[in-house]
Design an enzyme around this catalytic site. Structure first.
Site, mmCIF file in Angstrom:
data_model
loop_
_atom_site.group_PDB
_atom_site.id
_atom_site.type_symbol
_atom_site.label_atom_id
_atom_site.label_comp_id
_atom_site.label_asym_id
_atom_site.label_seq_id
_atom_site.Cartn_x
_atom_site.Cartn_y
_atom_site.Cartn_z
ATOM 1 N N LEU A 1 4.748 -9.448 -17.582
ATOM 2 C CA LEU A 1 6.211 -8.724 -17.092
ATOM 3 C C LEU A 1 6.227 -8.269 -15.728
ATOM 4 C CD1 LEU A 1 9.127 -8.007 -17.845
ATOM 5 C CD2 LEU A 1 8.412 -5.783 -18.239
ATOM 6 N N TYR A 2 5.034 -7.460 -15.395
ATOM 7 C CA TYR A 2 4.984 -7.092 -13.918
ATOM 8 C C TYR A 2 5.126 -8.153 -12.852
ATOM 9 C CZ TYR A 2 2.374 -5.795 -9.622
ATOM 10 O OH TYR A 2 2.013 -5.604 -8.218
#
Length: 339
Positions: free
Chosen positions: A151-152
Site C-alpha cells: 500500500l505504501y
C-alpha cells in the site's frame, strides 16, 4: 531563495533543509511530528535547524488544508521540496489510513497550494518501491510501474500521478525524485541499519528476511542531498525534453536517485559488523509481504541532468552512521530501535 520544505523533522528533510540553510537560503519547514517513530529524535533535528536564523518552522499535518494555505501565503516560496510522507512498507498493512491521509490527501493539498501560489519548481519525494513487481533491472524511469507490492508503494505512485496531472493542467514545473534506500546519520529507527546497529550493540538478534537473499541500492544521505540540490536548479521546461523520465505532455519528470550499485543484504550486514567490530546474531525469517527482492537504480538521467552520480561506498556510509549512533546513544541503554 525562499524555499518551503515539508517533513523537515524527518530524516531526508532535515538533511536537505540543513544544506539549504548552509547555502544561505531562507527555509520554511513544516512537520507533523507524527508518532510513527521516536518524536524526540524528530524534535532534536528541528532544534538543530532552529539554530539558523534563516529557518522558520510550523508544526501541523499536511491534511490541514487551511494551515498549509496560510504558510504558502506567508512565505510565497520560490521552490517547494515536498518530502513529508508516511513511510514504511510493513506499517502500511497495520495502519493503511495513515498512508491515505498523509501521502495522498497531504500531497494533494500541497499541489493545490502550488497551483494557487506557483513556485519556480516543485520537487516531490517518491520511492524505488513504485517499481514493484518489475523484474528488468536496473530500474529506469521509463519503465511502467503498474504493479505495486505494498500500500505504501501504491500511495506513492498515486502521488506521482497526481503531480503529473497538476503539472499538465496548470503548467507547474515538477520533478519527482524516486529515492533508493537512503541511509546515514540521523536516520530513521525503523530502518535496517538503525535496528541492526542498535540490536547488535545490545546483544540482541537481528531479523533477516528471506534468509538474507535480498539486495538494495543503498544511497548515502549526503549523496541524496547533493542530487536534490542540483536538481532543484534544473526544473523541467516542458514537452520535448529527451531525458528518460520526462513527460511528453507536461513540464514534469521522474528522476531516480540511487547509487546504481546494489548491495546484497548479507554484504550490508558484514559492513555493519566491520564498523561495530562485533558480529550480528541473525534470526533468519521468510520473505515479508510487500518486500521487493532487490532494487537497482539506473542513474543515467540524474547524471545527464546534473553531472552528478552518488559515489559514497556502503562501508564508508555505514561507518559514518555507526560513529553518529555511538555519539547519540549509549550502548548500554536501549535506543528507540531496540526490539
Amino acid at each position: 531563495m525562499r524555499i518551503l520544505v515539508t517533513g523537515t523533522a524527518g530524516f531526508i528533510g532535515y538533511h536537505v533543509a540543513r544544506r539549504l540553510l548552509r547555502d544561505g537560503h531562507a527555509v520554511t519547514g513544516i512537520d507533523g511530528m507524527t508518532a510513527y517513530y521516536d518524536v524526540a529524535l524528530k524534535r532534536r533535528r528541528h532544534a538543530m535547524l532552529r539554530e539558523s536564523a534563516g529557518f522558520t518552522c510550523h508544526e501541523f499535518l499536511l491534511e490541514d488544508a487551511q494551515a498549509l494555505a496560510d504558510v504558502f501565503t506567508g512565505c510565497e516560496p520560490e521552490l517547494v521540496i515536498h518530502l513529508a510522507a508516511q513511510a514504511g512498507v510493513r506499517y502500511s498493512m497495520e495502519n493503511p489510513q495513515a498512508y491515505i491521509n498523509a501521502n495522498i490527501i497531504g500531497t494533494c493539498n500541497v499541489l493545490e497550494q502550488a497551483r494557487a501560489h506557483p513556485p519556480r519548481h516543485l520537487m516531490l519525494a517518491s520511492t524505488s518501491s513504485v517499481y514493484g513487481a518489475n523484474r528488468s533491472v536496473p530500474f529506469a524511469e521509463s519503465q511502467r510501474c503498474d504493479h505495486p507490492l505494498s500500500l505504501y508503494a501504491a500511495t506513492k505512485k498515486a502521488t506521482e500521478d497526481l503531480a503529473h496531472s497538476y503539472s499538465h493542467l496548470w503548467n507547474l514545473p515538477i520533478t519527482i525524485c524516486r529515492f533508493f534506500t537512503v541511509y546515514g546519520p540521523w536516520g530513521r529507527p525503523d530502518m535496517a541499519l538503525f535496528r541492526f546497529t542498535a540490536n547488535t550493540l545490545q546483544g540482541r538478534p537481528i531479523d533477516v528476511y528471506n534468509n538474507g537473499d535480498m539486495a538494495r541500492d543503498f544511497t548515502y544521505i549526503d549523496d541524496v542531498v547533493e542530487a536534490v540540490r542540483r536538481l532543484s536548479t534544473t526544473p523541467p521546461r516542458g514537452p520535448g525534453e529527451s531525458d528518460a523520465g520526462a513527460s511528453p505532455v507536461a513540464p514534469c519528470r521522474v528522476v531516480n536517485i540511487g547509487s546504481g550499485r546494489p548491495v546484497s543484504l548479507l554484504a550490508f550486514i558484514e559492513s555493519i559488523e566491520k564498523a561495530l567490530g562485533t558480529p550480528c546474531i541473525r534470526n533468519d525469517l521468510p520473505m515479508q509481504p510487500g518486500d521487493m527482492p532487490r532494487t537497482w537504480a539506473d542513474c543515467s538521467a540524474l547524471r545527464a541532468l546534473t553531472g552528478f552520480t552518488p559515489d559514497t561506498s556502503v562501508q564508508a556510509g555505514v561507518e559514518a552512521f555507526v560513529a553518529w549512533y555511538r555519539t547519540c546513544y549509549a550502548t548500554t541503554v536501549a535506543s528507540p530501535a531496540a526490539q
